[in-house]
Design a protein around this motif. Sequence first.
Motif, mmCIF file in Angstrom:
data_model
loop_
_atom_site.group_PDB
_atom_site.id
_atom_site.type_symbol
_atom_site.label_atom_id
_atom_site.label_comp_id
_atom_site.label_asym_id
_atom_site.label_seq_id
_atom_site.Cartn_x
_atom_site.Cartn_y
_atom_site.Cartn_z
ATOM 1 N N THR A 84 0.834 -1.202 0.000
ATOM 2 C CA THR A 84 0.000 0.000 0.000
ATOM 3 C C THR A 84 0.866 1.249 0.000
ATOM 4 O OG1 THR A 84 -1.793 -1.147 1.163
ATOM 5 C CG2 THR A 84 -1.800 1.252 1.248
ATOM 6 N N CYS A 85 1.912 1.251 0.818
ATOM 7 C CA CYS A 85 2.819 2.405 0.864
ATOM 8 C C CYS A 85 3.481 2.646 -0.486
ATOM 9 C CB CYS A 85 3.885 2.198 1.935
ATOM 10 S SG CYS A 85 3.259 2.198 3.630
ATOM 11 N N LYS A 86 3.908 1.578 -1.146
ATOM 12 C CA LYS A 86 4.536 1.725 -2.456
ATOM 13 C C LYS A 86 3.526 2.229 -3.485
ATOM 14 C CE LYS A 86 8.183 -1.720 -1.735
ATOM 15 N NZ LYS A 86 8.774 -3.007 -2.189
ATOM 16 N N SER A 87 2.273 1.796 -3.375
ATOM 17 C CA SER A 87 1.227 2.292 -4.271
ATOM 18 C C SER A 87 1.030 3.792 -4.099
ATOM 19 C CB SER A 87 -0.087 1.547 -4.013
ATOM 20 O OG SER A 87 0.012 0.184 -4.362
ATOM 21 N N LEU A 88 1.106 4.264 -2.862
ATOM 22 C CA LEU A 88 1.006 5.705 -2.611
ATOM 23 C C LEU A 88 2.092 6.464 -3.365
ATOM 24 C CD1 LEU A 88 0.290 5.671 1.233
ATOM 25 C CD2 LEU A 88 -1.123 6.847 -0.446
ATOM 26 N N GLY A 89 3.316 5.942 -3.299
ATOM 27 C CA GLY A 89 4.422 6.594 -3.983
ATOM 28 C C GLY A 89 4.236 6.626 -5.492
ATOM 29 N N LEU A 90 3.783 5.504 -6.063
ATOM 30 C CA LEU A 90 3.524 5.469 -7.500
ATOM 31 C C LEU A 90 2.421 6.455 -7.874
ATOM 32 C CD1 LEU A 90 3.624 1.613 -8.140
ATOM 33 C CD2 LEU A 90 5.328 3.296 -8.849
ATOM 34 N N GLY A 91 1.419 6.558 -7.002
ATOM 35 C CA GLY A 91 0.326 7.478 -7.265
ATOM 36 C C GLY A 91 0.804 8.917 -7.343
ATOM 37 N N ILE A 92 1.620 9.327 -6.397
ATOM 38 C CA ILE A 92 2.121 10.701 -6.387
ATOM 39 C C ILE A 92 2.870 11.027 -7.676
ATOM 40 C CG2 ILE A 92 3.787 12.249 -5.275
ATOM 41 C CD1 ILE A 92 2.943 11.006 -2.596
#
Length: 395
Positions: A84-92
């Motif tokens: 989930t944390c990595k998905s946040l980074g990709l989203g940004i």
Amino acid sequence: LLPQADFIMPKKISVFTGTRAEYGLLYWLINDIQSHPDLDLQLIVSGSHLSPEFGQTISFIKNDGFSIDAEVEMLLSSDSAVGTCKSLGLGIIGYADALHRLQPDCVIVLGDRYEALAFAQTSFILRIPIIHLHGGEKTEGAYDDSIRHALTKFSTFHFVSNLEHQTRVVQLGESPETVFNVGAIGLDNINRLPLLNLQELQKSLNFNLGEKFFLVTYHPVTLGFSDAQQCFQNLINALNSFPEYKIIITYPNADDGGRALIPLIENYAKKNPTRIFCAATLGQIRYLSALKLATVVIGNSSSGIIEAPSAGTPTVNIGIRQSGRLQAKSVFNCDENITSIIEAIQKAIQLKSSSNPFPENPYFQKDVTRQIIDFLVKTPIKPQLKIFHDLEQNQ
């Protein structure tokens, strides 16, 4: 009263959606922005909408006739908090590119999802004014609760669903002049969408629901210590105590731990093919039709708290995921053990069969979408310095 303006627009309004539920709530706002001559809709689609694992619900958006201005891939096929944390980074990263290209006058986000958090962080750093819907609520059993309050602090204007939530947003340091109590926007759907009757719903699903059925959606409890798979198995065992009721089960959302529940749902349906219908998603018309026609809504989804009371359907709310959220008297809370779930279902069935007036919905107000559209058209929305609004101290 909403602030007035005397200048000519249009404004470029970027609306963000990252999940099926969020899109359903935003549907009429997206539709009315698109059709308004003074507003220019920019639709940004991300998260589980682009995931085959969760039904690739971007197809529903396209089928509704909306043009999509940006598709941002950000969801890893992971079931962990690290994922989930990595998905946040990709989203940004993806949102930065999309917003830089689109140059909106403001953006609109709804609710409390981590996809929306990444989008709001990006918008804030790019100095794009943020309009947030459904701030000030509490869901103490999920990290969504803290995300919702974080979204409040990133946002410039706030449209809340109840006076209690308006007060809480101001308590968080937002100026009262920026916080508007308009009600829950998703309730416009119940009044404006052409919902299906029982025969139409059965034909659409190709499944015989009979005269009595439950609608079930269960999500992982992201701040709890209980085992999501064991809790869902307890729910299955409780449902087996009501064999005369058919069941519609929808998949959980893309929170960490959600994917582990999907095989349990599929196996349960496979063992009971004439009693249980499962789907990654129903789409909003079928879902709201099922919500209105069901005997009871069961699980821990916010739709059971916010929409079900306006549909005249009682809710069994399991566990702590929605703890702290304002509730109608048609919502029956229970623990995650089998006995507690069974007792709550029995109470909900009794309410459904009662001739007494159905309890009022504390989230309901008329014409929520129209109020927001009026604001977008009439209000100057420009980048501005956020100042913390201190509450007056009683001496």
